[in-house]
Design an enzyme around this catalytic site. Structure first.
Site, PDB file in Angstrom:
ATOM      1  N   ASP A 116       6.392 -10.199 -11.312  1.00  0.00           N
ATOM      2  CA  ASP A 116       6.430 -11.312 -10.365  1.00  0.00           C
ATOM      3  C   ASP A 116       7.572 -11.071  -9.395  1.00  0.00           C
ATOM      4  O   ASP A 116       8.666 -10.663  -9.810  1.00  0.00           O
ATOM      5  CB  ASP A 116       6.647 -12.640 -11.104  1.00  0.00           C
ATOM      6  CG  ASP A 116       5.442 -13.076 -11.914  1.00  0.00           C
ATOM      7  OD1 ASP A 116       4.312 -12.680 -11.564  1.00  0.00           O
ATOM      8  OD2 ASP A 116       5.631 -13.823 -12.886  1.00  0.00           O
ATOM      9  N   ASP A 135      -1.309 -14.279  -9.243  1.00  0.00           N
ATOM     10  CA  ASP A 135      -1.109 -15.667  -9.667  1.00  0.00           C
ATOM     11  C   ASP A 135      -1.708 -16.646  -8.665  1.00  0.00           C
ATOM     12  O   ASP A 135      -2.341 -17.633  -9.046  1.00  0.00           O
ATOM     13  CB  ASP A 135       0.379 -15.969  -9.846  1.00  0.00           C
ATOM     14  CG  ASP A 135       1.027 -15.145 -10.941  1.00  0.00           C
ATOM     15  OD1 ASP A 135       0.307 -14.659 -11.836  1.00  0.00           O
ATOM     16  OD2 ASP A 135       2.262 -14.979 -10.898  1.00  0.00           O
TER      17      ASP A 135
END
Length: 165
Positions: A116, A135
């Site tokens: 991320d 995501d």
């Protein structure tokens, strides 16, 4: 059916390319953070060993492979369901969800965790969480599946399209 596969492939490719560019080529994995357009857009490296927002986080091998199996199982179920029941926007939503899920599965296989790196803050709120393209696609796909499936409200003996049941 073609919409689903093209959407899934596009999301998967975009996710993996952005991760490679930012995490590997820009060396975010070692630098930790890069201010892009502060405070609105920043790159902040976060290795997610758990599910959303690091819940159930841990770097255990059993958890890693369990999350991979769950993501693949859900993707297979959504694929089967969408191919049997879905049309138009539902196929695109399913493609978003599947492409994002597969992007994160590849991360878990290659790195042991999901990479991320996107961090956005605004209006005096300092967001501590990072996310990635996969995501966003998973979230949009799930919302799309909720909004675009079903026959709509049933009133007066008619289905959501106004036809008699």
């Amino acid at each position: 059916m073609r919409r689903l596969f093209l959407t899934a492939a596009g999301v998967f490719a975009l996710d993996q390319v952005t991760k490679y560019l930012v995490v590997i080529l820009m060396d975010l994995r070692n630098r930790g953070e890069i201010d892009v357009w502060p405070p609105f857009v920043n790159f902040r490296m976060a290795w997610n060993y758990g599910v959303n927002f690091g819940l159930l986080g841990g770097d255990g091998l059993i958890l890693r492979w369990t999350l991979i199996a769950v993501a693949l199982g859900i993707s297979a179920w959504v694929l089967r369901w969408a191919l049997n029941e879905g049309t138009g926007r539902v196929l695109v939503a399913a493609g978003l969800l599947i492409g994002g899920a597969l992007g994160n599965v590849i991360d878990r296989i290659l790195y042991g965790a999901v990479a991320d790196f996107l961090n956005m803050s605004c209006c005096g709120i300092d967001n501590p969480f990072s996310f990635n393209v996969a995501d966003v696609a998973i979230f949009l796909g799930a919302v799309g599946l909720i909004l675009f499936t079903g026959k709509g409200p049933q009133k007066n003996g008619r289905d959501g399209r106004g036809r008699l049941r």
